[in-house]
Design a protein around this motif. Structure first.
Motif, PDB file in Angstrom:
ATOM      1  N   SER A 133       0.850  -1.188   0.000  1.00 37.78           N
ATOM      2  CA  SER A 133       0.000   0.000   0.000  1.00 37.78           C
ATOM      3  C   SER A 133       0.886   1.239   0.000  1.00 37.78           C
ATOM      4  O   SER A 133       2.008   1.207   0.508  1.00 37.78           O
ATOM      5  CB  SER A 133      -0.934   0.002   1.215  1.00 37.78           C
ATOM      6  OG  SER A 133      -0.198  -0.059   2.420  1.00 37.78           O
ATOM      7  N   TYR A 134       0.349   2.317  -0.559  1.00 35.16           N
ATOM      8  CA  TYR A 134       1.133   3.551  -0.684  1.00 35.16           C
ATOM      9  C   TYR A 134       0.189   4.738  -0.798  1.00 35.16           C
ATOM     10  O   TYR A 134      -1.030   4.580  -0.935  1.00 35.16           O
ATOM     11  CB  TYR A 134       2.041   3.487  -1.918  1.00 35.16           C
ATOM     12  CG  TYR A 134       1.268   3.399  -3.218  1.00 35.16           C
ATOM     13  CD1 TYR A 134       0.884   4.547  -3.908  1.00 35.16           C
ATOM     14  CD2 TYR A 134       0.911   2.164  -3.755  1.00 35.16           C
ATOM     15  CE1 TYR A 134       0.164   4.471  -5.084  1.00 35.16           C
ATOM     16  CE2 TYR A 134       0.193   2.075  -4.930  1.00 35.16           C
ATOM     17  CZ  TYR A 134      -0.176   3.234  -5.597  1.00 35.16           C
ATOM     18  OH  TYR A 134      -0.899   3.159  -6.754  1.00 35.16           O
ATOM     19  N   GLN A 135       0.762   5.919  -0.762  1.00 32.71           N
ATOM     20  CA  GLN A 135      -0.009   7.143  -0.964  1.00 32.71           C
ATOM     21  C   GLN A 135       0.925   8.236  -1.484  1.00 32.71           C
ATOM     22  O   GLN A 135       2.136   8.186  -1.275  1.00 32.71           O
ATOM     23  CB  GLN A 135      -0.677   7.589   0.330  1.00 32.71           C
ATOM     24  CG  GLN A 135       0.297   7.990   1.419  1.00 32.71           C
ATOM     25  CD  GLN A 135      -0.377   8.345   2.720  1.00 32.71           C
ATOM     26  OE1 GLN A 135       0.141   8.089   3.790  1.00 32.71           O
ATOM     27  NE2 GLN A 135      -1.551   8.938   2.661  1.00 32.71           N
ATOM     28  N   ILE A 136       0.329   9.223  -2.151  1.00 32.42           N
ATOM     29  CA  ILE A 136       1.107  10.369  -2.623  1.00 32.42           C
ATOM     30  C   ILE A 136       1.405  11.268  -1.429  1.00 32.42           C
ATOM     31  O   ILE A 136       0.490  11.691  -0.716  1.00 32.42           O
ATOM     32  CB  ILE A 136       0.341  11.138  -3.710  1.00 32.42           C
ATOM     33  CG1 ILE A 136       0.175  10.258  -4.957  1.00 32.42           C
ATOM     34  CG2 ILE A 136       1.065  12.429  -4.063  1.00 32.42           C
ATOM     35  CD1 ILE A 136      -0.626  10.922  -6.074  1.00 32.42           C
ATOM     36  N   ALA A 137       2.674  11.539  -1.194  1.00 32.73           N
ATOM     37  CA  ALA A 137       3.085  12.367  -0.066  1.00 32.73           C
ATOM     38  C   ALA A 137       3.571  13.743  -0.510  1.00 32.73           C
ATOM     39  O   ALA A 137       3.433  14.717   0.231  1.00 32.73           O
ATOM     40  CB  ALA A 137       4.178  11.661   0.737  1.00 32.73           C
ATOM     41  N   PHE A 203      10.592   4.932  -3.624  1.00 35.82           N
ATOM     42  CA  PHE A 203       9.255   5.509  -3.728  1.00 35.82           C
ATOM     43  C   PHE A 203       9.295   7.002  -3.419  1.00 35.82           C
ATOM     44  O   PHE A 203       8.616   7.810  -4.059  1.00 35.82           O
ATOM     45  CB  PHE A 203       8.297   4.795  -2.778  1.00 35.82           C
ATOM     46  CG  PHE A 203       7.707   3.526  -3.325  1.00 35.82           C
ATOM     47  CD1 PHE A 203       8.518   2.574  -3.932  1.00 35.82           C
ATOM     48  CD2 PHE A 203       6.359   3.266  -3.218  1.00 35.82           C
ATOM     49  CE1 PHE A 203       7.988   1.394  -4.433  1.00 35.82           C
ATOM     50  CE2 PHE A 203       5.813   2.089  -3.715  1.00 35.82           C
ATOM     51  CZ  PHE A 203       6.633   1.150  -4.327  1.00 35.82           C
ATOM     52  N   ASP A 204      10.090   7.363  -2.387  1.00 33.95           N
ATOM     53  CA  ASP A 204      10.164   8.771  -1.974  1.00 33.95           C
ATOM     54  C   ASP A 204      10.700   9.655  -3.096  1.00 33.95           C
ATOM     55  O   ASP A 204      10.316  10.824  -3.211  1.00 33.95           O
ATOM     56  CB  ASP A 204      11.050   8.881  -0.734  1.00 33.95           C
ATOM     57  CG  ASP A 204      11.153  10.306  -0.242  1.00 33.95           C
ATOM     58  OD1 ASP A 204      10.142  10.822   0.268  1.00 33.95           O
ATOM     59  OD2 ASP A 204      12.245  10.908  -0.381  1.00 33.95           O
ATOM     60  N   ARG A 205      11.553   9.103  -3.917  1.00 33.05           N
ATOM     61  CA  ARG A 205      12.107   9.882  -5.033  1.00 33.05           C
ATOM     62  C   ARG A 205      10.999  10.381  -5.957  1.00 33.05           C
ATOM     63  O   ARG A 205      11.119  11.447  -6.563  1.00 33.05           O
ATOM     64  CB  ARG A 205      13.083   9.007  -5.818  1.00 33.05           C
ATOM     65  CG  ARG A 205      13.556   9.633  -7.114  1.00 33.05           C
ATOM     66  CD  ARG A 205      14.360   8.660  -7.935  1.00 33.05           C
ATOM     67  NE  ARG A 205      14.605   9.158  -9.268  1.00 33.05           N
ATOM     68  CZ  ARG A 205      15.169   8.451 -10.243  1.00 33.05           C
ATOM     69  NH1 ARG A 205      15.559   7.203 -10.016  1.00 33.05           N
ATOM     70  NH2 ARG A 205      15.360   8.989 -11.426  1.00 33.05           N
ATOM     71  N   LYS A 209       4.865   7.671  -0.787  1.00 35.77           N
ATOM     72  CA  LYS A 209       5.244   7.075   0.495  1.00 35.77           C
ATOM     73  C   LYS A 209       4.766   5.624   0.522  1.00 35.77           C
ATOM     74  O   LYS A 209       3.577   5.347   0.337  1.00 35.77           O
ATOM     75  CB  LYS A 209       4.622   7.853   1.647  1.00 35.77           C
ATOM     76  CG  LYS A 209       4.905   7.243   3.008  1.00 35.77           C
ATOM     77  CD  LYS A 209       4.169   7.994   4.106  1.00 35.77           C
ATOM     78  CE  LYS A 209       4.383   7.335   5.459  1.00 35.77           C
ATOM     79  NZ  LYS A 209       3.614   8.040   6.523  1.00 35.77           N
ATOM     80  N   LEU A 210       5.692   4.702   0.736  1.00 39.56           N
ATOM     81  CA  LEU A 210       5.343   3.287   0.877  1.00 39.56           C
ATOM     82  C   LEU A 210       4.829   3.069   2.288  1.00 39.56           C
ATOM     83  O   LEU A 210       5.552   3.235   3.262  1.00 39.56           O
ATOM     84  CB  LEU A 210       6.565   2.412   0.609  1.00 39.56           C
ATOM     85  CG  LEU A 210       6.354   0.894   0.725  1.00 39.56           C
ATOM     86  CD1 LEU A 210       5.348   0.401  -0.301  1.00 39.56           C
ATOM     87  CD2 LEU A 210       7.680   0.154   0.564  1.00 39.56           C
ATOM     88  N   ASP A 211       3.564   2.684   2.403  1.00 38.41           N
ATOM     89  CA  ASP A 211       2.956   2.512   3.718  1.00 38.41           C
ATOM     90  C   ASP A 211       3.187   1.119   4.271  1.00 38.41           C
ATOM     91  O   ASP A 211       3.509   0.951   5.452  1.00 38.41           O
ATOM     92  CB  ASP A 211       1.447   2.786   3.619  1.00 38.41           C
ATOM     93  CG  ASP A 211       0.746   2.610   4.946  1.00 38.41           C
ATOM     94  OD1 ASP A 211       0.961   3.448   5.837  1.00 38.41           O
ATOM     95  OD2 ASP A 211      -0.005   1.620   5.094  1.00 38.41           O
ATOM     96  N   ASN A 212       3.036   0.096   3.439  1.00 38.04           N
ATOM     97  CA  ASN A 212       3.182  -1.282   3.909  1.00 38.04           C
ATOM     98  C   ASN A 212       3.571  -2.169   2.732  1.00 38.04           C
ATOM     99  O   ASN A 212       3.131  -1.946   1.604  1.00 38.04           O
ATOM    100  CB  ASN A 212       1.873  -1.779   4.529  1.00 38.04           C
ATOM    101  CG  ASN A 212       2.018  -3.169   5.118  1.00 38.04           C
ATOM    102  OD1 ASN A 212       2.908  -3.427   5.919  1.00 38.04           O
ATOM    103  ND2 ASN A 212       1.156  -4.086   4.728  1.00 38.04           N
ATOM    104  N   PHE A 213       4.405  -3.175   3.038  1.00 34.48           N
ATOM    105  CA  PHE A 213       4.819  -4.130   2.008  1.00 34.48           C
ATOM    106  C   PHE A 213       4.853  -5.511   2.632  1.00 34.48           C
ATOM    107  O   PHE A 213       5.459  -5.709   3.689  1.00 34.48           O
ATOM    108  CB  PHE A 213       6.196  -3.758   1.455  1.00 34.48           C
ATOM    109  CG  PHE A 213       6.640  -4.639   0.318  1.00 34.48           C
ATOM    110  CD1 PHE A 213       6.352  -4.306  -0.995  1.00 34.48           C
ATOM    111  CD2 PHE A 213       7.343  -5.808   0.560  1.00 34.48           C
ATOM    112  CE1 PHE A 213       6.753  -5.113  -2.037  1.00 34.48           C
ATOM    113  CE2 PHE A 213       7.743  -6.630  -0.474  1.00 34.48           C
ATOM    114  CZ  PHE A 213       7.440  -6.277  -1.783  1.00 34.48           C
ATOM    115  N   THR A 214       4.196  -6.475   1.981  1.00 33.44           N
ATOM    116  CA  THR A 214       4.093  -7.820   2.542  1.00 33.44           C
ATOM    117  C   THR A 214       4.399  -8.866   1.480  1.00 33.44           C
ATOM    118  O   THR A 214       3.879  -8.787   0.356  1.00 33.44           O
ATOM    119  CB  THR A 214       2.682  -8.079   3.097  1.00 33.44           C
ATOM    120  OG1 THR A 214       2.376  -7.090   4.076  1.00 33.44           O
ATOM    121  CG2 THR A 214       2.594  -9.460   3.731  1.00 33.44           C
TER     122      THR A 214
END
Length: 345
Positions: A133-137, A203-205, A209-214
């Motif tokens: 999961s991720y979001q635009i930061a 991702f930050d580049r 923002k990477l919220d979770n990785f499984t």
């Protein structure tokens, strides 16, 4: 400007994005033949951000809230444009809205097996699957690096790029972990954390923002899985010699119960005789006979009567006579009963 062009000129008083469907990350407000009225209202809802782009440059970024577009709310844009009239006339600028909601349950996986060196199996090919999961930061960075001037940018557009980065990071993490394939299942949590740490700066580049990785599953291709299953089965069998002895021991009672199988009866009798000898030897020691006396086995052998004919061989001879028609079935049954009677008497 002609009268017709002036009449066609339209002004925007309210800028907002209602997000009428899911999966859209960036949406540019329609601005063709429109100008923003001085003092217009800009509404940025929760889970949104808005970016003003003037002459190809990011002029300002707005978080959630309601704004009146004046020189006080757009100081950066004022500096870039250097308007003498201080926005007292309409102005033209691109306004792009970004969704900052968490994009949950996004799937990732290796389209092709990844070849890695395993400490136990040598070269293996692995497939891996999971969710993130991720979001635009940082919408300004996301605009510069990813979405650009497109009218709309979706989750599917972004994830076509993200998947490649995820697979590359996963390959690096698996290759550097030196964890045997058989131990990966018990270390998927640590592997997920390791890959997440590698992906976060990537991702930050792009302003994401990477919220979770499984990592949910790591598996072998079908042909390698079959080979592994065979090896596991052999390992479960343990010592093949002992396993064979066990199978033989368990089959003796079953064969002895089968009266139609003379070989099974013979096997049962032979095993019974061997078991009886073993028990007799143990019984002699248990009754007080010294186990250290070397002459004891010899004395036992001297005191024993002459060995009787092998019952198994005798029964086999009777069966051969019956098969050749030299004796009748009644004769065979009578002789067989006599042999068995001597064993049990």
């Amino acid at each position: 400007m002609s009268l017709g062009s002036f009449i066609r000129k339209q002004f925007i008083d309210i800028l907002q994005w209602n997000e009428d469907r899911d999966g859209v990350l960036a949406w540019r407000h329609p601005m063709q033949d429109f100008e923003i009225q001085y003092g217009a209202s800009l509404t940025v809802r929760e889970s949104q951000m808005a970016v003003f782009v003037n002459e190809g440059k990011v002029a300002d970024v707005f978080g959630p809230g309601m704004y009146k577009l004046t020189t006080q709310t757009l100081p950066v844009l004022t500096y870039l444009k250097n308007w003498d009239k201080l926005f007292e006339s309409p102005f033209k600028s691109d306004v792009i809205f970004f969704s900052t909601r968490l994009q949950l349950g996004r799937r990732w996986g290796t389209a092709q097996p990844v070849t890695l060196r395993d400490s136990e199996f040598g070269m293996v090919r692995l497939r891996a699957f999971g969710v993130y999961s991720y979001q635009i930061a940082d919408p300004a960075k996301f605009y510069r690096e990813i979405s650009g001037t497109r009218d709309e940018y979706t989750v599917d557009d972004l994830e076509a790029q993200l998947r490649n980065m995820v697979v590359a990071a996963m390959t690096t993490a698996l290759g550097s972990s030196k964890v045997p394939f058989l131990d990966i299942a018990g270390n998927q949590g640590l592997m997920s954390q390791s890959i997440s740490e590698q992906l976060a700066p990537v991702f930050d580049r792009y302003g994401v923002k990477l919220d979770n990785f499984t990592v949910e599953n790591v598996s072998l291709p079908e042909e390698l899985q079959k080979a592994l299953d065979t090896r596991i089965s052999m390992g479960m069998a343990g010592d093949l010699g002992k396993f064979t002895q066990y199978q033989t021991a368990t089959s003796i009672p079953l064969a002895a119960q089968n009266e139609g199988g003379i070989a099974g009866i013979g096997a049962g009798l032979a095993a019974g005789a061997a078991l009886g000898q073993t028990m007799a030897a143990g019984l002699g020691v248990g009754l007080g006979q010294p186990a250290q006396q070397p002459a004891a086995p010899q004395q036992t052998q001297q005191a024993a009567p002459a060995a009787a004919p092998d019952p198994v061989a005798r029964l086999q001879q009777l069966k051969d006579l019956l098969d050749k028609g030299l004796i009748t079935a009644a004769d065979y049954d009578s002789a067989k009963a006599e042999v068995l009677k001597k064993l049990t008497s």
